[in-house]
Design a protein around this motif. Structure first.
Motif, PDB file in Angstrom:
ATOM      1  N   THR A 177       8.912   7.196  11.193  1.00 24.72           N
ATOM      2  CA  THR A 177       8.512   6.621  12.473  1.00 24.72           C
ATOM      3  C   THR A 177       9.670   6.538  13.672  1.00 24.72           C
ATOM      4  OG1 THR A 177       9.510   4.597  11.452  1.00 24.72           O
ATOM      5  CG2 THR A 177       7.293   4.685  11.272  1.00 24.72           C
ATOM      6  N   ILE A 178      10.719   7.267  13.228  1.00 27.34           N
ATOM      7  CA  ILE A 178      11.707   7.515  14.215  1.00 27.34           C
ATOM      8  C   ILE A 178      11.779   9.022  14.588  1.00 27.34           C
ATOM      9  CG2 ILE A 178      14.219   7.414  14.522  1.00 27.34           C
ATOM     10  CD1 ILE A 178      14.436   5.097  12.677  1.00 27.34           C
ATOM     11  N   ALA A 182      13.200   5.500   2.436  1.00 31.39           N
ATOM     12  CA  ALA A 182      14.243   5.478   3.292  1.00 31.39           C
ATOM     13  C   ALA A 182      13.935   4.688   4.603  1.00 31.39           C
ATOM     14  CB  ALA A 182      14.033   7.035   4.077  1.00 31.39           C
ATOM     15  N   THR A 195       5.062  -0.348  13.142  1.00 26.84           N
ATOM     16  CA  THR A 195       4.573  -1.688  12.748  1.00 26.84           C
ATOM     17  C   THR A 195       3.037  -2.014  12.936  1.00 26.84           C
ATOM     18  OG1 THR A 195       5.059  -2.552  15.109  1.00 26.84           O
ATOM     19  CG2 THR A 195       6.802  -2.427  13.472  1.00 26.84           C
ATOM     20  N   GLU A 246       2.911   9.213   0.421  1.00 31.21           N
ATOM     21  CA  GLU A 246       4.389   8.920   0.453  1.00 31.21           C
ATOM     22  C   GLU A 246       5.166   9.808   1.493  1.00 31.21           C
ATOM     23  OE1 GLU A 246       4.567   9.918  -3.611  1.00 31.21           O
ATOM     24  OE2 GLU A 246       3.969   7.939  -4.340  1.00 31.21           O
ATOM     25  N   SER A 247       6.075   9.263   2.039  1.00 30.83           N
ATOM     26  CA  SER A 247       7.007  10.157   2.636  1.00 30.83           C
ATOM     27  C   SER A 247       8.503   9.889   2.366  1.00 30.83           C
ATOM     28  CB  SER A 247       6.966   9.924   4.262  1.00 30.83           C
ATOM     29  OG  SER A 247       6.990   8.438   4.424  1.00 30.83           O
ATOM     30  N   GLU A 248       9.072  11.162   2.307  1.00 28.27           N
ATOM     31  CA  GLU A 248      10.770  10.991   1.883  1.00 28.27           C
ATOM     32  C   GLU A 248      11.501  10.949   3.000  1.00 28.27           C
ATOM     33  OE1 GLU A 248      11.366  13.940  -1.165  1.00 28.27           O
ATOM     34  OE2 GLU A 248       9.938  12.981  -2.639  1.00 28.27           O
ATOM     35  N   THR A 249      11.145  10.795   4.451  1.00 25.22           N
ATOM     36  CA  THR A 249      11.706  10.739   5.462  1.00 25.22           C
ATOM     37  C   THR A 249      11.285   9.483   6.458  1.00 25.22           C
ATOM     38  OG1 THR A 249      10.365  12.232   6.643  1.00 25.22           O
ATOM     39  CG2 THR A 249      12.116  13.132   5.743  1.00 25.22           C
ATOM     40  N   ILE A 250      12.093   8.996   7.283  1.00 20.50           N
ATOM     41  CA  ILE A 250      11.565   8.100   7.936  1.00 20.50           C
ATOM     42  C   ILE A 250      10.630   8.526   8.833  1.00 20.50           C
ATOM     43  CG2 ILE A 250      12.375   5.974   9.249  1.00 20.50           C
ATOM     44  CD1 ILE A 250      15.074   7.087   8.692  1.00 20.50           C
ATOM     45  N   LYS A 302      -9.805   5.727   5.502  1.00 18.97           N
ATOM     46  CA  LYS A 302      -9.018   4.322   4.716  1.00 18.97           C
ATOM     47  C   LYS A 302      -7.629   4.259   5.065  1.00 18.97           C
ATOM     48  CE  LYS A 302     -10.634   1.959   1.400  1.00 18.97           C
ATOM     49  NZ  LYS A 302     -10.908   1.655   0.060  1.00 18.97           N
ATOM     50  N   MET A 354      -7.760  -1.159  -2.315  1.00 18.24           N
ATOM     51  CA  MET A 354      -6.600  -1.023  -1.462  1.00 18.24           C
ATOM     52  C   MET A 354      -6.334   0.561  -1.434  1.00 18.24           C
ATOM     53  SD  MET A 354      -3.307  -3.295  -1.511  1.00 18.24           S
ATOM     54  CE  MET A 354      -3.917  -4.776  -2.035  1.00 18.24           C
ATOM     55  N   PRO A 355      -6.019   1.192  -0.002  1.00 19.60           N
ATOM     56  CA  PRO A 355      -5.531   2.657  -0.070  1.00 19.60           C
ATOM     57  C   PRO A 355      -4.249   2.850  -0.479  1.00 19.60           C
ATOM     58  CG  PRO A 355      -5.699   1.376   2.062  1.00 19.60           C
ATOM     59  CD  PRO A 355      -6.125   0.481   1.089  1.00 19.60           C
ATOM     60  N   ARG A 356      -3.709   3.920  -0.973  1.00 21.10           N
ATOM     61  CA  ARG A 356      -2.497   4.027  -1.270  1.00 21.10           C
ATOM     62  C   ARG A 356      -2.145   4.863  -0.023  1.00 21.10           C
ATOM     63  NH1 ARG A 356       0.831   1.703  -3.780  1.00 21.10           N
ATOM     64  NH2 ARG A 356       2.551   3.260  -2.798  1.00 21.10           N
ATOM     65  N   LEU A 357      -1.097   4.618   0.416  1.00 16.37           N
ATOM     66  CA  LEU A 357      -0.750   5.268   1.954  1.00 16.37           C
ATOM     67  C   LEU A 357       0.206   6.517   1.458  1.00 16.37           C
ATOM     68  CD1 LEU A 357       0.020   2.658   4.364  1.00 16.37           C
ATOM     69  CD2 LEU A 357      -2.157   3.578   3.725  1.00 16.37           C
ATOM     70  N   PHE A 391      -5.169   2.079   7.539  1.00 17.86           N
ATOM     71  CA  PHE A 391      -4.229   1.036   6.992  1.00 17.86           C
ATOM     72  C   PHE A 391      -2.690   1.543   7.482  1.00 17.86           C
ATOM     73  CE2 PHE A 391      -7.905  -0.845   5.339  1.00 17.86           C
ATOM     74  CZ  PHE A 391      -7.701  -1.905   5.162  1.00 17.86           C
ATOM     75  N   MET A 445       0.945  -1.331   0.157  1.00 11.85           N
ATOM     76  CA  MET A 445       0.024  -0.042   0.008  1.00 11.85           C
ATOM     77  C   MET A 445       0.711   1.255  -0.048  1.00 11.85           C
ATOM     78  SD  MET A 445      -3.054  -1.108   2.656  1.00 11.85           S
ATOM     79  CE  MET A 445      -3.267  -2.851   2.789  1.00 11.85           C
ATOM     80  N   SER A 446       2.051   1.072   0.423  1.00 13.70           N
ATOM     81  CA  SER A 446       2.843   2.269   0.120  1.00 13.70           C
ATOM     82  C   SER A 446       4.029   2.042  -0.634  1.00 13.70           C
ATOM     83  CB  SER A 446       3.412   2.807   1.558  1.00 13.70           C
ATOM     84  OG  SER A 446       4.178   1.770   2.362  1.00 13.70           O
ATOM     85  N   ASN A 500       9.740   1.409   5.888  1.00 15.81           N
ATOM     86  CA  ASN A 500      10.373   2.543   6.532  1.00 15.81           C
ATOM     87  C   ASN A 500      11.040   2.468   7.825  1.00 15.81           C
ATOM     88  OD1 ASN A 500       7.861   4.247   4.944  1.00 15.81           O
ATOM     89  ND2 ASN A 500       9.805   5.089   4.566  1.00 15.81           N
ATOM     90  N   PRO A 536       0.634   1.964   9.215  1.00 19.36           N
ATOM     91  CA  PRO A 536       1.420   1.810  10.585  1.00 19.36           C
ATOM     92  C   PRO A 536       2.171   2.931  11.030  1.00 19.36           C
ATOM     93  CG  PRO A 536       2.088   0.430   8.717  1.00 19.36           C
ATOM     94  CD  PRO A 536       1.122   1.300   8.135  1.00 19.36           C
ATOM     95  N   MET A 584      -8.385  -4.856  -2.872  1.00 15.09           N
ATOM     96  CA  MET A 584      -7.878  -5.541  -1.494  1.00 15.09           C
ATOM     97  C   MET A 584      -8.224  -7.071  -1.772  1.00 15.09           C
ATOM     98  SD  MET A 584      -8.960  -4.061   2.107  1.00 15.09           S
ATOM     99  CE  MET A 584      -8.728  -2.278   2.006  1.00 15.09           C
ATOM    100  N   ALA A 628      13.759   7.392  -3.919  1.00 14.84           N
ATOM    101  CA  ALA A 628      13.192   8.666  -2.873  1.00 14.84           C
ATOM    102  C   ALA A 628      12.247   8.339  -1.967  1.00 14.84           C
ATOM    103  CB  ALA A 628      12.805   9.734  -3.885  1.00 14.84           C
ATOM    104  N   LEU A 629      11.585   7.325  -1.868  1.00 16.81           N
ATOM    105  CA  LEU A 629      10.382   6.762  -1.103  1.00 16.81           C
ATOM    106  C   LEU A 629      10.732   5.850  -0.058  1.00 16.81           C
ATOM    107  CD1 LEU A 629       7.465   6.792  -3.702  1.00 16.81           C
ATOM    108  CD2 LEU A 629       8.371   8.537  -2.385  1.00 16.81           C
ATOM    109  N   GLN A 650      -4.791  -1.166  -6.623  1.00 18.72           N
ATOM    110  CA  GLN A 650      -5.023  -2.550  -6.372  1.00 18.72           C
ATOM    111  C   GLN A 650      -6.258  -2.803  -5.624  1.00 18.72           C
ATOM    112  OE1 GLN A 650      -1.766  -5.151  -5.298  1.00 18.72           O
ATOM    113  NE2 GLN A 650      -0.880  -4.261  -7.014  1.00 18.72           N
TER     114      GLN A 650
END
Lengths: 344, 344
Positions: B342-343, A280, B63, B336-340, B50, B331-334, B54, A73-74, A79, B56, A331, A277-278, A329
């Protein structure tokens, strides 16, 4: 291995000088990766594979699916530096993206699987990842889910519920995960305006600096991909720099951990540039958090070059142009079970 | 509370004798649950919800998403006794299904949330579940994901990126998760053949035995659902039987754990019967693995009745007739992020 890479590098170096900008060493992503003769794609097989890919019941405690770490989905990964398996355990390498993985000639960071089929079987029984005690235990479990029994019969025949067929179904689904039509692809197909001036400058820079010794071919990680034949590079090649210690790049011996051959120490399957770029954080250990830093690290550790900030920015802009289109997509619906399938 | 339930039970008992089999106390599932006035449904809001559901990245370590424990691709839960949150930690109650949760008048096993909006905010900062340090930390994190920033603006306006709006979007999505058209629904709409003879026998049995004091109404868990007003029942009511100790039903005091009022000890929101054949294991602690055993336990602990094997089988057949149709989902498309992300 080193010799082969050197030769390929020279060949490319020779061809760059006369190449038009919208021809090699880059090539547009085909709509489909190579399909193994013994695993043809069918809609029913792809649908079964998608269900299996998303089904956490394939893990010991029902919490981890393929998608947990390779999130479709991503960006096709999670990440994170290291992925989390069952019971919160951490693996030792960063999850590579599943998108376009069908274009890799071998799988895993160390290339220890010759195909997506081989790859799919690994995490199931890895005690840190999905933690199933054996492949037979995986099959025993899904045999208790009527919807899988009927689909395996339909796709693979009467005695088709085997681990190899499970892997085939998952691999067939994964081969549908392709991100075509990136700005770079449109440019390579003749749309001069698809790339910004800076991205074009970055493209020129990666050719001049030498990144393209490895990062070419349709998946930008193998000049001449042949299914099952790995294309490896030593990383880090140059170790006398600040990055190697800072990011602990030498701790993991890469391919040698699998082959037990010291000649393979620190060799790795070359990662794709597509969608980089996506995805990391970067490198096998996910130690580098940003793309500009990853570019600086690569130039220094692989080519012993110190890039200017301008060069780094240009290259990053070029790398962003590899971000493709992630196909919408549907599900999957996971087949129902009227028992608790995750407690054996 | 006990008194109200008693009166309702009497009213139903009175009406059963003259009810046609395809009229009350059961009612077909409406196509949509009640929609709160302050959270109207729009396609953009549902799509945003949605994605959030989905994603995380809404958990501390990236996670765990809402979907990790309430899996929309299957039965809306995780087939586990206790769900696993971040770092493999286990919660203390079994995850209820998200499907048809919009028809509950209150949320959580103990009804401590008056709406899906209230509910959605809970797990985010629960240290065992998604583990975010605060709601502000959730917002700070998604502010770093451009695709969320733009969608929140579009859906909720310029300053719309708040935890309440995040919860509204998730709740709006959850209200689309409805499983209509079960055999029972078709039967209630006049298709006499939709139920097997055994299911019809089971329906008669649940009326005669008394299960329908609680398991009525459109979601088969509340005779007269009013949004925000809970309908609770004591469980176990009869404790002098083998099951209570065997399954450790008295350990968790239910609603009293939240209200700190001993009068509420062992009171619970009545769970839905819809799709119950697919949502093993059973009860707040997931201690019972099969539906026939769950039926036996309920009859004994709630009505002090020992059912025959035939009665149990009939009731199970009836309960299976509540399995509805799970609408196909894209399905959703989450974003995008170009950084992490989750930290922190």
């Amino acid at each position: 291995m080193n010799f082969a890479i050197g030769v390929i590098g020279l060949l490319f170096a020779a061809s760059f000088s006369q190449a038009k900008v919208n021809e090699g060493p880059f090539y547009p992503l085909p709509s489909k990766p190579p399909i193994p003769k013994d695993n043809p794609m069918t809609p029913a097989k792809i649908e079964l594979g998608k269900q299996l890919y998303f089904d956490p019941r394939l893990s010991k405690d029902g919490t981890v699916s393929c998608n947990s770490c390779h999130n479709v989905m991503s960006n096709g990964t999670d990440n994170r530096a290291f992925s989390a398996g069952i019971n919160g355990q951490l693996g030792g390498r960063s999850a590579p993206t599943v998108w376009n993985s069908g274009f890799h000639s071998v799988q895993f960071w160390d290339g220890r699987a010759a195909s997506l089929e081989d790859q799919a079987k690994g995490p199931l029984t890895n005690p840190i990842e999905m933690g199933m005690p054996s492949h037979q235990a995986v099959i025993d479990r899904i045999k208790r889910i009527p919807g899988y029994v009927s689909q395996f019969q339909k796709v693979f025949g009467k005695d088709g519920m085997t681990i190899d067929n499970l892997a085939k179904a998952i691999a067939a689904y994964e081969r549908t995960l392709v991100t075509p039509d990136s700005p770079l692809d449109r440019y390579l197909k003749g749309d001069e305006k698809a790339l910004s001036a800076q991205a074009k400058k970055g493209m020129k820079t990666v050719m001049e600096v030498g990144c393209v010794s490895c990062h070419t071919g349709v998946n930008l990680n193998n000049p001449n991909p042949v299914p099952g034949e790995g294309f490896y590079q030593k990383f880090p090649t140059f170790t006398d720099n600040e990055y190697v210690a800072k990011y602990d790049f030498l701790k993991d011996k890469g391919r040698a951990e699998t082959t037990k051959n010291e000649d393979d120490a620190h060799f790795w399957r070359v990662p794709t540039w597509r969608n980089v770029a996506l995805t990391a954080p970067y490198f096998h250990n996910g130690a580098v958090k940003t793309l500009p830093e990853a570019v600086r690290v690569m130039a220094k550790t692989q080519l012993n070059k110190d890039l200017s900030d301008e060069q780094v920015a240009d290259i990053v802009e070029f790398l962003k142009s590899t971000t493709g289109k992630f196909a919408p997509q549907s599900m999957p619906r996971l087949p129902e079970s009227e028992t608790i399938t995750t407690i054996d």
